[in-house]
Design an enzyme around this catalytic site. Structure first.
Site, PDB file in Angstrom:
ATOM      1  N   SER A 202      30.625  11.303  21.968  1.00 43.44           N
ATOM      2  CA  SER A 202      29.463  12.076  22.398  1.00 43.44           C
ATOM      3  C   SER A 202      28.215  11.264  22.065  1.00 43.44           C
ATOM      4  CB  SER A 202      29.453  13.380  21.616  1.00 43.44           C
ATOM      5  OG  SER A 202      28.156  13.905  21.542  1.00 43.44           O
ATOM      6  N   TYR A 215      30.090  17.197  13.477  1.00 46.92           N
ATOM      7  CA  TYR A 215      30.465  16.786  14.840  1.00 46.92           C
ATOM      8  C   TYR A 215      30.033  15.326  15.050  1.00 46.92           C
ATOM      9  CZ  TYR A 215      30.688  16.911  19.988  1.00 46.92           C
ATOM     10  OH  TYR A 215      30.985  16.655  21.307  1.00 46.92           O
TER      11      TYR A 215
HETATM   12  N1  LIG Z   1      30.544  19.183  27.556  1.00 43.08           N
HETATM   13  C1  LIG Z   1      29.677  18.388  26.981  1.00 43.08           C
HETATM   14  O1  LIG Z   1      28.453  18.518  27.160  1.00 43.08           O
HETATM   15  C2  LIG Z   1      30.163  17.283  26.094  1.00 43.08           C
HETATM   16  C3  LIG Z   1      29.212  16.369  25.609  1.00 43.08           C
HETATM   17  C4  LIG Z   1      29.649  15.333  24.791  1.00 43.08           C
HETATM   18  C5  LIG Z   1      30.975  15.215  24.475  1.00 43.08           C
HETATM   19  N2  LIG Z   1      31.880  16.113  24.942  1.00 43.08           N
HETATM   20  C6  LIG Z   1      33.293  15.950  24.546  1.00 43.08           C
HETATM   21  O2  LIG Z   1      34.109  16.021  25.702  1.00 43.08           O
HETATM   22  C7  LIG Z   1      35.375  16.610  25.372  1.00 43.08           C
HETATM   23  C8  LIG Z   1      35.683  17.753  26.316  1.00 43.08           C
HETATM   24  O3  LIG Z   1      34.688  18.746  26.210  1.00 43.08           O
HETATM   25  P1  LIG Z   1      34.534  19.939  27.269  1.00 43.08           P
HETATM   26  O4  LIG Z   1      33.090  20.262  27.289  1.00 43.08           O
HETATM   27  O5  LIG Z   1      35.217  19.595  28.537  1.00 43.08           O
HETATM   28  O6  LIG Z   1      35.329  21.122  26.510  1.00 43.08           O
HETATM   29  P2  LIG Z   1      35.796  22.551  27.068  1.00 43.08           P
HETATM   30  O7  LIG Z   1      35.217  22.820  28.411  1.00 43.08           O
HETATM   31  O8  LIG Z   1      35.512  23.512  25.979  1.00 43.08           O
HETATM   32  O9  LIG Z   1      37.395  22.385  27.253  1.00 43.08           O
HETATM   33  C9  LIG Z   1      38.184  22.271  26.144  1.00 43.08           C
HETATM   34  C10 LIG Z   1      39.647  22.031  26.518  1.00 43.08           C
HETATM   35  O10 LIG Z   1      40.327  21.776  25.302  1.00 43.08           O
HETATM   36  C11 LIG Z   1      41.356  22.742  25.111  1.00 43.08           C
HETATM   37  N3  LIG Z   1      41.423  23.139  23.708  1.00 43.08           N
HETATM   38  C12 LIG Z   1      40.469  23.730  22.969  1.00 43.08           C
HETATM   39  N4  LIG Z   1      40.910  23.950  21.723  1.00 43.08           N
HETATM   40  C13 LIG Z   1      42.191  23.490  21.690  1.00 43.08           C
HETATM   41  C14 LIG Z   1      43.192  23.444  20.681  1.00 43.08           C
HETATM   42  N5  LIG Z   1      42.980  23.915  19.452  1.00 43.08           N
HETATM   43  N6  LIG Z   1      44.387  22.899  20.980  1.00 43.08           N
HETATM   44  C15 LIG Z   1      44.634  22.429  22.221  1.00 43.08           C
HETATM   45  N7  LIG Z   1      43.739  22.459  23.224  1.00 43.08           N
HETATM   46  C16 LIG Z   1      42.525  22.980  22.952  1.00 43.08           C
HETATM   47  C17 LIG Z   1      40.947  23.911  25.976  1.00 43.08           C
HETATM   48  O11 LIG Z   1      42.134  24.623  26.329  1.00 43.08           O
HETATM   49  P3  LIG Z   1      42.281  26.210  26.054  1.00 43.08           P
HETATM   50  O12 LIG Z   1      41.297  26.856  26.954  1.00 43.08           O
HETATM   51  O13 LIG Z   1      43.677  26.492  26.347  1.00 43.08           O
HETATM   52  O14 LIG Z   1      41.904  26.416  24.628  1.00 43.08           O
HETATM   53  C18 LIG Z   1      40.319  23.207  27.165  1.00 43.08           C
HETATM   54  O15 LIG Z   1      41.313  22.751  28.038  1.00 43.08           O
HETATM   55  C19 LIG Z   1      35.264  17.011  23.891  1.00 43.08           C
HETATM   56  O16 LIG Z   1      35.864  16.024  23.102  1.00 43.08           O
HETATM   57  C20 LIG Z   1      33.778  17.061  23.639  1.00 43.08           C
HETATM   58  O17 LIG Z   1      33.463  16.834  22.287  1.00 43.08           O
HETATM   59  C21 LIG Z   1      31.498  17.145  25.742  1.00 43.08           C
END
Ligand SMILES: NC(=O)c1ccc[n+]([C@@H]2O[C@H](COP(=O)([O-])OP(=O)(O)OC[C@H]3O[C@@H](n4cnc5c(N)ncnc54)[C@H](OP(=O)(O)O)[C@@H]3O)[C@@H](O)[C@H]2O)c1
Length: 327
Positions: A202, A215
């Site tokens: 991130s 984080y």
């Molecule tokens: N979105 C942003 O702005 C952003 C910015 C910087 C970095 N990131 C990074 O990008 C990555 C993805 O983020 P995202 O925004 O796409 O997240 P998200 O929309 O919240 O999606 C999270 C995914 O992870 C799964 N998950 C959550 N908790 C879990 C657990 N305990 N065990 C197994 N699976 C689990 C969820 O499945 P379930 O629904 O089944 O729980 C879902 O498929 C992360 O590493 C995040 O730190 C995101």
């Protein structure tokens, strides 16, 4: 002497010095030209990498890709993009029903790829859970691993306000999952001398993020771990890359609408997949990369103050919502 007259005197002295010492003028012109040339070259290089350079043929790494956190947000979009490239998929996430739905959606759009699913809670990625991953990947030619699963705070908080449960979850989802998934799949890549690992960090891993300290620390572990691993295995045919997105419109970011600076998950994944197998560290969406460039030009202390103020505002809103919810 006031500032205006001081500047006037300095400007006059400087012009005089240039007149009497032409070598000084030539030296300054040379330095200016080098700076401008370097800037133009970097801008051209960035334009090429972000808009013109073709992506690698990912099937060269292997026929299968494994994506963690694959049922929502960036992970789900990654899975679709990899299927579009003709890779078969093992989707790993927590909720079985969401896994089945996602697999069905991918199969209906890309009937030629195989899609397997595995339900794992990365909050507790113990030996049993790791054995399940081993079993599920046995015999598959896995060439691409996307360590996407991760977790941030509900809203910015002081470190001492986090519960022990939250601390464990943040470390397990961001650090332990990345470490052990890589340990599980790397040996077969080493044996085949080909593979690509992508780890999601991130912007918080590049700069201090007050009120999101854990984080930020967890993701900066991912950042340096990935870069070191890439240097370690590049010569053995395996590329490891850390990707540092800023905001993407997902549940984690609590943003629904995409914009110029906040891509949709599909927009992010399209850009991200084109970078696999190239640099060891990248922010693959162009407007994110531009923002990170601007941040890198600022003194760190100033950036910390700006981020602290921004997070303090978000914290206020988060606390208000929490109170409303409990009421
Ligand atoms: N979105 C942003 O702005 C952003 C910015 C910087 C970095 N990131 C990074 O990008 C990555 C993805 O983020 P995202 O925004 O796409 O997240 P998200 O929309 O919240 O999606 C999270 C995914 O992870 C799964 N998950 C959550 N908790 C879990 C657990 N305990 N065990 C197994 N699976 C689990 C969820 O499945 P379930 O629904 O089944 O729980 C879902 O498929 C992360 O590493 C995040 O730190 C995101």
């Amino acid at each position: 002497m006031d500032l205006k007259s001081l500047l006037n005197v300095t400007a006059v002295d400087f012009t005089e010095a240039l007149k009497t010492q032409p070598a000084l003028g030539q030296l300054l012109f040379g330095i200016g030209a080098v700076v401008v040339l370097k800037f133009v070259l970097s801008a051209c290089q960035a334009f090429y990498r972000f808009f013109l350079r073709p992506g690698k043929k990912l099937r060269k790494f292997g026929e299968w890709a494994v994506v963690t956190g694959a049922t929502d947000g960036i992970g789900k979009a990654y899975a679709f993009e990899l299927a579009r490239q003709g890779l078969s998929l093992l989707l790993i996430s927590r909720t079985e029903t969401k896994l089945r739905d996602t697999a069905a959606e991918i199969k209906s759009k890309y009937p030629n790829v195989e899609v397997h699913i595995l339900s794992i809670d990365f909050g507790n990625f113990n030996e049993d859970a790791q054995a399940k991953v081993k079993q599920a990947t046995k015999g598959l030619d896995v060439g691409v691993l996307i360590n996407n699963v991760g977790q941030s705070y509900d809203f910015p908080m002081y470190f001492d306000e986090l519960s022990d449960e939250h601390v464990h979850a943040l470390v397990n989802l961001n650090v332990t999952s990345t470490l052990y998934m890589t340990r599980l799949l790397l040996p077969s890549m080493v044996a085949k001398r080909r593979g690509a690992v992508v780890n999601l960090a991130s912007a918080a891993s590049r700069n201090p993020s007050p009120l999101l300290s854990l984080y930020s620390g967890a993701k900066s572990f991912v950042e340096l771990f990935s870069q070191s691993l890439d240097a370690e295995y590049k010569g053995r045919g395996i590329r490891v890359q850390v990707q540092t997105p800023l905001f993407v419109a997902t549940k984690l970011a609590k943003i629904r609408k995409a914009s110029l600076t906040v891509p949709s998950p599909a927009g992010y994944a399209k850009a991200a997949v084109r970078f696999i197998g190239y640099e060891d560290s990248v922010s693959p969406y162009w407007s994110h990369a531009f923002q990170l460039y601007l941040m890198s030009c600022m003194p760190k202390s100033l950036l910390s103050i700006i981020v602290l103020n921004m997070h303090a505002g978000l914290r206020k809103r988060g606390l208000k919502k929490k109170v409303q919810k409990s009421a």
